[in-house]
Design an enzyme around this catalytic site. Structure first.
Site, PDB file in Angstrom:
ATOM      1  N   THR A 109       6.498 -43.517 -19.632  1.00  0.00           N
ATOM      2  CA  THR A 109       6.888 -42.147 -19.957  1.00  0.00           C
ATOM      3  C   THR A 109       5.737 -41.179 -19.742  1.00  0.00           C
ATOM      4  OG1 THR A 109       6.236 -42.160 -22.294  1.00  0.00           O
ATOM      5  CG2 THR A 109       8.371 -43.139 -21.746  1.00  0.00           C
ATOM      6  N   CYS A 110       6.045 -39.895 -19.867  1.00  0.00           N
ATOM      7  CA  CYS A 110       5.020 -38.870 -19.653  1.00  0.00           C
ATOM      8  C   CYS A 110       4.260 -38.546 -20.939  1.00  0.00           C
ATOM      9  CB  CYS A 110       5.652 -37.607 -19.086  1.00  0.00           C
ATOM     10  SG  CYS A 110       6.853 -36.837 -20.181  1.00  0.00           S
ATOM     11  N   ASP A 111       4.476 -39.319 -21.999  1.00  0.00           N
ATOM     12  CA  ASP A 111       3.808 -39.105 -23.277  1.00  0.00           C
ATOM     13  C   ASP A 111       2.550 -39.960 -23.337  1.00  0.00           C
ATOM     14  OD1 ASP A 111       3.104 -39.104 -26.070  1.00  0.00           O
ATOM     15  OD2 ASP A 111       5.143 -38.416 -26.486  1.00  0.00           O
TER      16      ASP A 111
END
Length: 379
Positions: free
Chosen positions: A314-316
């Site tokens: 994910t982009c987290d």
């Protein structure tokens, strides 16, 4: 075919049911006379539940939905413990109607709900456990002190409920066997105080917390029994003893296969991005501040090694599993990384955050999965 041609295999969690059975036998042999109730929150896969049921294991639930899964495999509700101290009243009613009769609680509000939705039920008061840090800290939300416990049990009697037992939980992945000592002394205190009021208990629930092996050895079960057995022997009168393990029965049975979707060098440190991360299978990485170390290996198996930060898709930026993991130095996109000890609290926590899939689950028997003995312990 080159490893980059065609789509990679989907991420998969493989559960070795033979290892689940072996873990159950080890635990029951190590805790003689203690009835084991599997904490199904750790992994409620139907094949795991069916296996444990066939082996004579009992179960612990937190919701009516979990009870439905047990009814589907033919488990007897009368042998099920409802151990969530705070339950929706509709769940209490459904469980009681199905035949569950023992419920944990730690407040007067819960007593009122139980008296209304499960009249005449047996209740176990949840004690606050002595604070000893566990590998996966999980305590602090539930439990009362000993004097409040006595007051609550007398209040249960006034409401027509059966004061049945005392329960506690020392914390998940507890590597200190003496952690059970203080809670059992607290149980003895409560039993003595209640006896003076002509209330006698029938059960002590030792909770879970028995550890799985991740990045190192765990104490032998004999060490746990030395403390628990001594504590039970010092209670003012005999009671039935139960425990509620989850991780200890299923964690080591799991191997998670993830695909490398990219590698990078940032600030002089190497990163390997996988298609499984904290949000879609490995939430305990976040819960433990990345201290829970899953034994790791990879499909290349190269003699030349390097250290990687393992992170999810994910982009987290929080979606990171472990730091400084030793893997093949030539690891690249399309390779697989294997994480052992992932049979507990993986898919049950998983979400589709950012649209990424959760791992599929496949149970096997009669097939030896190469697990942590052949993987790198990263510490």
């Amino acid at each position: 075919m080159d490893r980059h041609d065609g789509p990679p295999p989907a991420p998969e969690l493989v559960i070795d049911l033979d290892r689940v059975a072996a873990a159950f036998r080890t635990l029951t042999a190590g805790l003689p006379g203690v009835n084991v109730h599997f904490a199904m929150k750790s992994n409620p896969h139907p094949e795991i539940l069916a296996l444990l049921h066939a082996l004579g294991c009992r179960f612990e639930i937190a919701s009516a939905t979990e009870l439905d899964a047990l009814l589907a495999i033919g488990a007897d509700p009368a042998q099920v413990l409802s151990s969530n101290p705070v339950k929706p009243i509709a769940h209490i009613a459904r469980q009681h109607a199905a035949g569950v009769w023992r419920f944990a609680f730690d407040s007067e509000d819960e007593l009122d709900k139980l008296a209304a939705a499960a009249p005449g039920a047996a209740v176990l008061v949840r004690l606050a456990a002595h604070q000893i840090r566990s590998g996966v800290p999980s305590e602090g939300k539930f439990g009362v002190d000993v004097d409040a416990a006595v007051t609550l049990m007398l209040a249960a009697r006034e409401r027509g409920l059966r004061p049945y037992g005392a329960a506690f939980h020392v914390g998940s992945q507890m590597l200190l066997p003496h952690a059970w000592r203080a809670p059992l002394r607290a149980v003895a205190y409560v039993m003595n105080k209640l006896a003076a009021e002509n209330v006698f208990l029938h059960m002590v629930n030792l909770g879970g917390g028995f550890p799985a092996r991740y990045a190192g050895r765990t104490p032998p079960m004999t060490d746990y029994w030395a403390t628990i057995g001594a504590g039970l022997a010092q209670l003012p009168y005999p009671v039935a003893a139960v425990c509620e393990p989850g991780r200890a029965l299923v964690a080591e049975a799991g191997r998670l296969r993830a695909n490398v979707i990219g590698t990078a060098v940032r600030g002089g440190r190497r990163w390997a991005h996988l298609d499984v991360g904290a949000f879609n299978g490995l939430m305990e990485s976040l819960e433990t501040g990345n201290q829970l170390r899953f034994p790791a290996s990879d499909s290349r198996g190269s003699a030349r090694r390097d250290r990687f930060h393992l992170t999810g898709p994910t982009c987290d930026s929080q979606d990171t599993i472990m730091f400084d993991v030793e893997l093949s130095a030539d690891l690249r996109t399309g390779d697989q990384v294997y994480l052992d000890g992932t049979g507990a609290y993986t898919t049950v926590y998983a979400s589709r955050f950012n649209g990424f899939d959760v791992p599929a689950v496949r149970c096997v028997t009669g097939v030896a999965i190469e697990t942590s003995d052949n993987a790198a312990y990263c510490g």
